[in-house]
Design a protein around this motif. Structure first.
Motif, mmCIF file in Angstrom:
data_model
loop_
_atom_site.group_PDB
_atom_site.id
_atom_site.type_symbol
_atom_site.label_atom_id
_atom_site.label_comp_id
_atom_site.label_asym_id
_atom_site.label_seq_id
_atom_site.Cartn_x
_atom_site.Cartn_y
_atom_site.Cartn_z
ATOM 1 N N VAL A 73 86.746 -67.360 18.208
ATOM 2 C CA VAL A 73 87.861 -67.526 17.267
ATOM 3 C C VAL A 73 88.439 -68.947 17.280
ATOM 4 O O VAL A 73 89.253 -69.286 16.428
ATOM 5 C CB VAL A 73 89.001 -66.505 17.525
ATOM 6 N N GLN A 74 87.994 -69.766 18.207
ATOM 7 C CA GLN A 74 88.583 -71.093 18.402
ATOM 8 C C GLN A 74 88.552 -71.960 17.134
ATOM 9 O O GLN A 74 89.567 -72.548 16.759
ATOM 10 C CB GLN A 74 87.858 -71.794 19.544
ATOM 11 N N GLY A 75 87.424 -72.059 16.471
ATOM 12 C CA GLY A 75 87.318 -72.886 15.263
ATOM 13 C C GLY A 75 88.210 -72.386 14.146
ATOM 14 O O GLY A 75 88.872 -73.168 13.458
ATOM 15 N N ALA A 76 88.252 -71.081 13.956
ATOM 16 C CA ALA A 76 89.097 -70.497 12.916
ATOM 17 C C ALA A 76 90.571 -70.705 13.233
ATOM 18 O O ALA A 76 91.371 -71.019 12.338
ATOM 19 C CB ALA A 76 88.781 -69.015 12.760
ATOM 20 N N ASP B 296 83.323 -70.853 6.779
ATOM 21 C CA ASP B 296 83.353 -70.983 5.314
ATOM 22 C C ASP B 296 84.291 -69.946 4.706
ATOM 23 O O ASP B 296 85.021 -70.231 3.762
ATOM 24 C CB ASP B 296 81.954 -70.804 4.719
ATOM 25 N N ALA B 297 84.270 -68.735 5.251
ATOM 26 C CA ALA B 297 85.154 -67.680 4.748
ATOM 27 C C ALA B 297 86.615 -68.013 5.052
ATOM 28 O O ALA B 297 87.497 -67.781 4.222
ATOM 29 C CB ALA B 297 84.768 -66.335 5.353
ATOM 30 N N VAL B 298 86.880 -68.565 6.231
ATOM 31 C CA VAL B 298 88.246 -68.972 6.575
ATOM 32 C C VAL B 298 88.707 -70.069 5.619
ATOM 33 O O VAL B 298 89.831 -70.022 5.108
ATOM 34 C CB VAL B 298 88.327 -69.443 8.047
ATOM 35 N N ARG B 299 87.845 -71.036 5.363
ATOM 36 C CA ARG B 299 88.202 -72.115 4.423
ATOM 37 C C ARG B 299 88.472 -71.560 3.025
ATOM 38 O O ARG B 299 89.380 -72.017 2.329
ATOM 39 C CB ARG B 299 87.096 -73.168 4.387
ATOM 40 N N HIS B 300 87.688 -70.582 2.603
ATOM 41 C CA HIS B 300 87.903 -69.961 1.292
ATOM 42 C C HIS B 300 89.281 -69.291 1.245
ATOM 43 O O HIS B 300 90.023 -69.458 0.267
ATOM 44 C CB HIS B 300 86.791 -68.943 0.999
ATOM 45 N N ALA B 301 89.613 -68.548 2.292
ATOM 46 C CA ALA B 301 90.914 -67.883 2.340
ATOM 47 C C ALA B 301 92.051 -68.900 2.320
ATOM 48 O O ALA B 301 93.070 -68.701 1.645
ATOM 49 C CB ALA B 301 91.002 -66.997 3.583
ATOM 50 N N VAL C 37 94.670 -61.953 9.914
ATOM 51 C CA VAL C 37 94.282 -61.347 11.186
ATOM 52 C C VAL C 37 92.871 -61.848 11.465
ATOM 53 O O VAL C 37 91.934 -61.501 10.746
ATOM 54 C CB VAL C 37 94.297 -59.806 11.131
ATOM 55 N N LEU C 38 92.752 -62.724 12.463
ATOM 56 C CA LEU C 38 91.423 -63.161 12.907
ATOM 57 C C LEU C 38 90.867 -62.052 13.770
ATOM 58 O O LEU C 38 91.506 -61.622 14.725
ATOM 59 C CB LEU C 38 91.519 -64.432 13.755
ATOM 60 N N ALA C 39 89.682 -61.580 13.423
ATOM 61 C CA ALA C 39 89.090 -60.482 14.179
ATOM 62 C C ALA C 39 87.729 -60.893 14.714
ATOM 63 O O ALA C 39 86.917 -61.462 13.995
ATOM 64 C CB ALA C 39 88.956 -59.244 13.300
ATOM 65 N N ASN C 40 87.518 -60.590 15.983
ATOM 66 C CA ASN C 40 86.219 -60.812 16.602
ATOM 67 C C ASN C 40 85.836 -59.529 17.321
ATOM 68 O O ASN C 40 86.669 -58.915 17.982
ATOM 69 C CB ASN C 40 86.273 -61.975 17.588
ATOM 70 N N VAL C 41 84.586 -59.152 17.162
ATOM 71 C CA VAL C 41 84.092 -57.944 17.821
ATOM 72 C C VAL C 41 82.975 -58.333 18.764
ATOM 73 O O VAL C 41 82.000 -58.975 18.377
ATOM 74 C CB VAL C 41 83.596 -56.903 16.798
ATOM 75 N N GLN C 42 83.139 -57.932 20.012
ATOM 76 C CA GLN C 42 82.127 -58.158 21.033
ATOM 77 C C GLN C 42 81.321 -56.873 21.196
ATOM 78 O O GLN C 42 81.893 -55.785 21.270
ATOM 79 C CB GLN C 42 82.785 -58.528 22.362
ATOM 80 N N GLU C 43 80.019 -57.032 21.224
ATOM 81 C CA GLU C 43 79.176 -55.866 21.452
ATOM 82 C C GLU C 43 79.279 -55.474 22.921
ATOM 83 O O GLU C 43 79.480 -56.319 23.788
ATOM 84 C CB GLU C 43 77.739 -56.178 21.056
ATOM 85 N N PRO C 44 79.160 -54.182 23.219
ATOM 86 C CA PRO C 44 79.243 -53.743 24.617
ATOM 87 C C PRO C 44 78.142 -54.393 25.459
ATOM 88 O O PRO C 44 77.094 -54.788 24.939
ATOM 89 C CB PRO C 44 79.030 -52.227 24.532
#
Length: 159
Positions: A67-70, A15-20, A33-40
């Motif tokens: 990140v695939q959908g975005a 939804d946020a990507v669509r808004h942008a 910049v698509l950002a994804n954070v993986q927890e350790p």
């Protein structure tokens, strides 16, 4: 303008990507910049797998899925973007990525994969508190229920 779009694979993040992208359609000149954070990895994961390289591959695969959908939405829109993956505390790692990438703003979902918070998830709350950049938090738009055709009154105005 360079905008950070944190994504976690959830429909709420999209939804946020669509808004942008709507802002771009309305004339905003931006790259993303698509950002994804993986927890350790957890202690349990480290003890059961015993293979640091396998854990790294799992994390990389999870990030790619997240990140695939975005990416599909951004590719379809024909906008410029790059992908950044981090590992650690989600909110603070996102802030670090925004600084490293010299982003001008952040557009993110109010909730993500957890999606259980009534209004703001923990990451959005931390970002709201700690972020120095302009921050847009996008709430999930619930679809309006459509009444069945037989429930519509044919004598109402406009019918």
């Amino acid at each position: 303008m360079k905008i950070l779009l944190p994504v976690d694979g959830s429909t709420l993040a999209l939804d946020a990507v669509r808004h942008a992208l709507q802002l771009v359609r309305e004339g905003l000149r931006a790259s993303f910049v698509l950002a994804n954070v993986q927890e350790p990895a957890t202690f349990y994961e480290m003890m059961t797998l015993h293979d640091a390289e396998a854990l790294a591959r799992l994390s990389e695969g999870a990030a790619a899925d997240s990140v695939q959908g975005a990416q599909a939405l951004l590719l379809e829109a024909g906008v410029e973007y790059e992908v950044q993956v981090g590992q650690g505390d989600v909110a603070h790692t996102l802030l670090d990525i925004a600084e490293e990438q010299q982003c001008d703003a952040i557009v993110m979902s109010a909730r993500g994969v957890g999606g259980f918070a009534p209004v703001l998830g923990s990451v959005a709350q931390t970002m709201l508190h700690d972020c120095k950049l302009p921050l847009t938090i996008v709430r999930h738009a619930e679809a309006e229920p459509v009444p069945p055709a037989e429930d519509l009154d044919e004598e109402s105005p406009g019918a």
